[in-house]
Write an enzyme that holds these catalytic residues in place. Structure first.
Site, PDB file in Angstrom:
ATOM      1  N   TYR A 166       0.838  -1.211   0.000  1.00 18.49           N
ATOM      2  CA  TYR A 166       0.000   0.000   0.000  1.00 18.49           C
ATOM      3  C   TYR A 166       0.865   1.251   0.000  1.00 18.49           C
ATOM      4  CZ  TYR A 166      -3.516   3.412   1.443  1.00 18.49           C
ATOM      5  OH  TYR A 166      -4.343   4.526   1.514  1.00 18.49           O
ATOM      6  N   LYS A 170       1.196   3.995  -3.113  1.00 24.70           N
ATOM      7  CA  LYS A 170       0.924   5.417  -2.962  1.00 24.70           C
ATOM      8  C   LYS A 170       2.163   6.268  -3.268  1.00 24.70           C
ATOM      9  CE  LYS A 170      -3.415   5.095  -1.942  1.00 24.70           C
ATOM     10  NZ  LYS A 170      -4.427   5.630  -2.875  1.00 24.70           N
ATOM     11  N   ILE A 199      -8.404  10.050   7.837  1.00 25.60           N
ATOM     12  CA  ILE A 199      -9.595  10.808   7.501  1.00 25.60           C
ATOM     13  C   ILE A 199     -10.840  10.023   7.935  1.00 25.60           C
ATOM     14  CG2 ILE A 199     -10.884  11.937   5.645  1.00 25.60           C
ATOM     15  CD1 ILE A 199      -8.105  13.128   6.170  1.00 25.60           C
ATOM     16  N   THR A 201     -13.666   8.720   7.181  1.00 27.22           N
ATOM     17  CA  THR A 201     -14.557   8.192   6.155  1.00 27.22           C
ATOM     18  C   THR A 201     -14.834   6.727   6.479  1.00 27.22           C
ATOM     19  OG1 THR A 201     -12.700   7.507   4.763  1.00 27.22           O
ATOM     20  CG2 THR A 201     -13.576   9.729   4.401  1.00 27.22           C
TER      21      THR A 201
END
Length: 271
Positions: A166, A170, A199, A201
């Protein structure tokens, strides 16, 4: 009906917040892999008065993303493209992370470059993970930045079995945008990345509840702001990067993490 178009890939919380922030007065092409998410997001925005066209897309498929880009261009002048779609380590296998987050972003860059015209501004969502992962070799960085998209996963240092894929994916997004900026500039278009922190979400909640949740809580506790950010915090940065105030900015990455990376660095310096 406006002849100016905004494209947002990813109908999650971040994508919808960005749509509300930057789309008013323009036509929105909202794209997502999930037909259910797409339908729900489009209804939410349409009920609020936005002019929405939906498009189902699998970003891992170049032809599908090219079709999306052509559809948007046929609707009018594409002013902004924001690519938020991605998967996290708790949602997908390392191989899927590489295919969606790394190859998918490369497909979006390639496809929208084909239809780019003067004034277009594109933003790809990377991650603060790119700033926290281990250093990559110079050869791997060059490969991530410049390899043909269909060869992007063909490098001996790319491991499709580790959660660190990951962070590498990125970082690859950031490097690829840097490498693409000059080509986009030749078309008088711009492209940048944003690296969000933690964040609030649905994806962020899954991460909190996953194996890395304790580490995330520690990072927030030692950060400058001391709490998770909101989708609106990212939308505000997107609005700046696709607006006229940022016309001299391209090929850059913006860390919007509430000071998490800075806090971790200060801990290392104090040790």
């Amino acid at each position: 009906m406006s002849s100016h178009v905004v494209v947002i890939i990813g109908a999650g919380g971040m994508g919808l917040a960005i749509a509300r922030r930057i789309t008013n007065g323009r036509r929105l092409v909202l794209a997502d892999y999930s037909a259910n998410s797409l339908e729900a997001g489009a209804k939410d925005l349409s009920d609020s008065g936005f002019d929405v066209v939906t498009h189902t897309v699998d970003v891992t498929k170049l032809d599908a993303v090219r079709e999306l880009a052509k559809t948007a261009a046929n609707l009018g002048q594409v002013d902004a493209v924001v690519h938020t779609a991605g998967v996290s380590p708790v949602q997908a296998s390392p191989q899927q992370v590489l295919e969606v987050d790394l190859v998918g972003t490369a497909n979006v860059l390639d496809s929208f470059y084909e239809i780019a015209s003067p004034g277009l501004a594109m933003v790809c969502i990377a991650s603060m993970a790119a700033h926290l992962g281990g250093g990559l070799s110079q050869d791997l960085e060059r490969h991530l930045a410049t390899a043909p998209t269909d060869k992007l996963l063909e490098h001996p240092e790319i491991d499709n079995k580790t959660p660190m894929s990951y962070a590498m994916a990125k970082k690859g997004n950031i490097l690829r945008v840097q490498a693409a900026a000059k080509l986009w500039g030749d078309k008088r278009a711009r492209v940048n990345t944003i690296s969000p922190g933690v964040i609030a979400t649905a994806m962020g909640k899954q991460e909190f509840e996953g194996p890395g949740g304790d580490q995330m809580r520690h990072m927030l506790a030692t950060s400058a702001v001391g709490k998770a950010g909101t989708a609106e915090d990212i939308a505000n940065m997107v609005a700046f990067l696709v607006g006229p105030e940022s016309r001299y900015i391209s090929g850059a990455d913006f860390l919007v993490d509430g000071g998490v990376v800075a806090g971790l660095a200060s801990q290392r310096w104090a040790a």
